[in-house]
Design a protein around this motif. Structure first.
Motif, short mmCIF file in Angstrom:
data_model
loop_
_atom_site.label_atom_id
_atom_site.label_comp_id
_atom_site.label_asym_id
_atom_site.label_seq_id
_atom_site.Cartn_x
_atom_site.Cartn_y
_atom_site.Cartn_z
N VAL A 152 0.87 -1.18 0.00
CA VAL A 152 0.00 0.00 0.00
C VAL A 152 0.90 1.23 0.00
O VAL A 152 1.69 1.43 0.93
N LEU A 153 0.79 2.03 -1.05
CA LEU A 153 1.57 3.26 -1.16
C LEU A 153 0.63 4.43 -0.96
O LEU A 153 -0.44 4.47 -1.59
N LEU A 154 0.98 5.35 -0.08
CA LEU A 154 0.16 6.55 0.11
C LEU A 154 1.06 7.77 0.06
O LEU A 154 2.08 7.82 0.76
N GLY A 155 0.67 8.77 -0.73
CA GLY A 155 1.51 9.95 -0.78
C GLY A 155 0.77 11.15 -1.32
O GLY A 155 -0.25 11.01 -2.00
N ASP A 156 1.30 12.34 -1.00
CA ASP A 156 0.72 13.55 -1.59
C ASP A 156 1.49 13.86 -2.88
O ASP A 156 2.28 13.04 -3.36
N GLU A 157 1.29 15.07 -3.41
CA GLU A 157 1.89 15.38 -4.72
C GLU A 157 3.41 15.31 -4.71
O GLU A 157 4.02 14.96 -5.72
N THR A 158 4.05 15.62 -3.57
CA THR A 158 5.52 15.57 -3.56
C THR A 158 6.03 14.13 -3.65
O THR A 158 7.15 13.89 -4.05
N THR A 187 -5.59 18.93 -7.66
CA THR A 187 -6.84 19.00 -8.47
C THR A 187 -6.99 17.75 -9.32
O THR A 187 -6.02 17.00 -9.54
N THR A 188 -8.20 17.58 -9.85
CA THR A 188 -8.47 16.44 -10.74
C THR A 188 -7.54 16.46 -11.94
O THR A 188 -7.12 15.41 -12.43
N ALA A 189 -7.19 17.67 -12.39
CA ALA A 189 -6.33 17.78 -13.57
C ALA A 189 -4.88 17.35 -13.29
O ALA A 189 -4.08 17.26 -14.21
N ASP A 190 -4.55 17.11 -12.02
CA ASP A 190 -3.18 16.70 -11.67
C ASP A 190 -2.98 15.19 -11.67
O ASP A 190 -1.93 14.70 -11.25
N ARG A 191 -3.98 14.45 -12.14
CA ARG A 191 -3.79 12.99 -12.25
C ARG A 191 -2.84 12.74 -13.43
O ARG A 191 -3.09 13.22 -14.53
N PRO A 206 -8.01 13.72 -5.70
CA PRO A 206 -7.88 15.18 -5.85
C PRO A 206 -8.44 15.89 -4.62
O PRO A 206 -9.54 15.57 -4.17
N ARG A 207 -7.67 16.84 -4.08
CA ARG A 207 -8.12 17.57 -2.89
C ARG A 207 -9.23 18.54 -3.21
O ARG A 207 -10.15 18.70 -2.44
N GLU A 208 -9.06 19.23 -4.34
CA GLU A 208 -10.05 20.23 -4.75
C GLU A 208 -10.46 21.12 -3.59
O GLU A 208 -11.63 21.32 -3.31
N GLY A 209 -9.48 21.63 -2.85
CA GLY A 209 -9.75 22.60 -1.79
C GLY A 209 -9.89 22.00 -0.40
O GLY A 209 -9.90 22.73 0.59
N ALA A 210 -9.99 20.70 -0.29
CA ALA A 210 -10.08 20.08 1.05
C ALA A 210 -8.73 20.26 1.77
O ALA A 210 -7.72 20.58 1.15
N ASP A 211 -8.70 20.03 3.09
CA ASP A 211 -7.46 20.16 3.84
C ASP A 211 -6.44 19.12 3.38
O ASP A 211 -6.81 17.99 3.02
N ALA A 217 -6.03 10.27 4.67
CA ALA A 217 -6.49 9.67 5.93
C ALA A 217 -7.74 8.83 5.68
O ALA A 217 -7.86 7.71 6.19
N ALA A 218 -8.64 9.37 4.87
CA ALA A 218 -9.88 8.63 4.58
C ALA A 218 -9.54 7.35 3.82
O ALA A 218 -10.09 6.28 4.12
#
Ligand SMILES: Cc1cc2nc3c(=O)[nH]c(=O)nc-3n(C[C@H](O)[C@H](O)[C@H](O)COP(=O)(O)OP(=O)(O)OC[C@H]3O[C@@H](n4cnc5c(N)ncnc54)[C@H](O)[C@@H]3O)c2cc1C
Length: 304
Positions: A152-158, A187-191, A206-211, A217-218
């Motif tokens: 299971v890999l989890l990561g943000d944009e970095t 954003t969705t466009a960053d896929r 995509p976060r689309e403005g969420a924290d 986490a979800a």
């Protein structure tokens, strides 16, 4: 080619905007032929040295002590060092090309010299790169699933460039392991396009403005609830041990080879800490089944 120990001079060959928040910069130049181009690279980290304020790069020579030389330079000559991932590293007809995917985090108060350099980079621009060299021992790869049955890999944009590299390297293996990669992006466009193995599902969040980190986490909560064995769901009373630390003070032996599920988690440091708390306290995973890595920290400039 003579051995080199220090950073290599890299010249921007091309710049491509992959999405609103990702910019791919391909570096080449004769010096890059010093780099080791045999994969797999997985999450191999590299260091980039960006020019000082006057646009000049420090002159570091080519010896094993280059780092001390760099540290001893006056502030206005030293430039800045930051950590990045190898998105692609190839050598063809004696031309070595290294691609780095930069996150363009440019918001007021949330930007930094590396992101700004990438945003303004043009063909011919130069920087210094520290990466594994031909014929030399080197570290910097954390991804180590051992014999895990699931990844299971989890990561943000970095962490997206490292995850993409991991997935594409796994595809080259016979019988690649199964698993899921969760990538939180602005954003969705960053896929982005990732040519991973069929055995690894890729879920873009995509976060689309969420924290920052909420989606990860979800996803982790969902993944563990859905997939963890029932016994693991309430493991508050399990002792947490790592190869270096035991909460009970007992002697810790060498880490056992990983089986079961292996978690690789990287991104904003506070988010990673939160995910770690959840995995350790709620799910009770073993220390040798996880790699937690803060890739940057909200409100803090990195130092290399
Ligand atoms: C092992 C490793 C691999 C990495 N790989 C990559 C990679 O391939 N691509 C990549 O883009 N990054 C990658 N990073 C993250 C990168 O090193 C950091 O984002 C770094 O802070 C960028 O430097 P900077 O000069 O732009 O900002 P800094 O000067 O370090 O920070 C200035 C400000 O920008 C904020 N900031 C930094 N990064 C972000 C961000 N992503 N989003 C919002 N705000 C931010 C900081 O909180 C601070 O307030 C990696 C980090 C590590 C440790």
């Amino acid at each position: 080619m003579a051995p080199t120990y220090g950073p290599v001079h890299a010249i921007v060959e091309s710049v491509e905007d992959l999405s609103p928040n990702f910019r791919r910069i391909v570096f080449s130049g004769p010096d890059l032929n010093h780099l080791a181009t045999e994969g797999p690279f997985y999450d191999q980290r590299i260091k980039l040295i960006f020019p000082a304020g006057d646009g000049r790069l420090p002159d570091l020579g080519d010896d094993p002590e280059w780092y001390q030389t760099w540290l001893a330079l006056p502030d206005d000559e030293r430039g800045l060092m930051r950590t990045y991932s190898i998105r692609e590293l190839t050598r063809e007809n004696d031309v070595t090309r290294l691609s780095v995917d930069f996150v363009l985090h440019l918001s007021p108060g949330g930007s930094g010299p590396a992101a700004e350099w990438a945003a303004g980079a043009e063909e011919g621009a130069e920087l210094l790169i520290i990466a594994p060299r031909r014929g030399a021992e080197s570290g910097g790869i954390e991804f180590n699933p051992g014999q895990a049955a699931e990844i299971v890999l989890l990561g943000d944009e970095t962490a997206a460039p490292a995850i993409a590299r991991i997935l594409e390297d796994l595809r080259e293996q016979d019988n690649p392991v199964r698993g899921t990669a969760y990538l939180e992006v602005p954003t969705t466009a960053d896929r982005l396009d990732i040519a991973g193995p069929d055995t690894m599902a890729v879920r873009w969040l995509p976060r689309e403005g969420a924290d920052h980190g909420e989606e990860l986490a979800a996803a982790l909560g969902w993944h563990c609830t859905e997939e963890a064995p029932a016994d693991d769901a309430d493991a508050e009373d399990l002792v947490w041990e790592t190869p270096a630390y035991s909460a009970t003070g007992e002697e810790i032996g060498p880490a056992a080879p990983v089986t079961g599920t292996y978690y690789w988690i990287a991104g904003e440091s506070g988010v990673v800490k939160r995910l770690r708390r959840f995995l350790v306290r709620e799910v009770g995973v073993d220390r040798n089944q996880v790699a937690f890595m803060g890739y940057w920290r909200q409100g803090v400039a990195m130092r290399g």
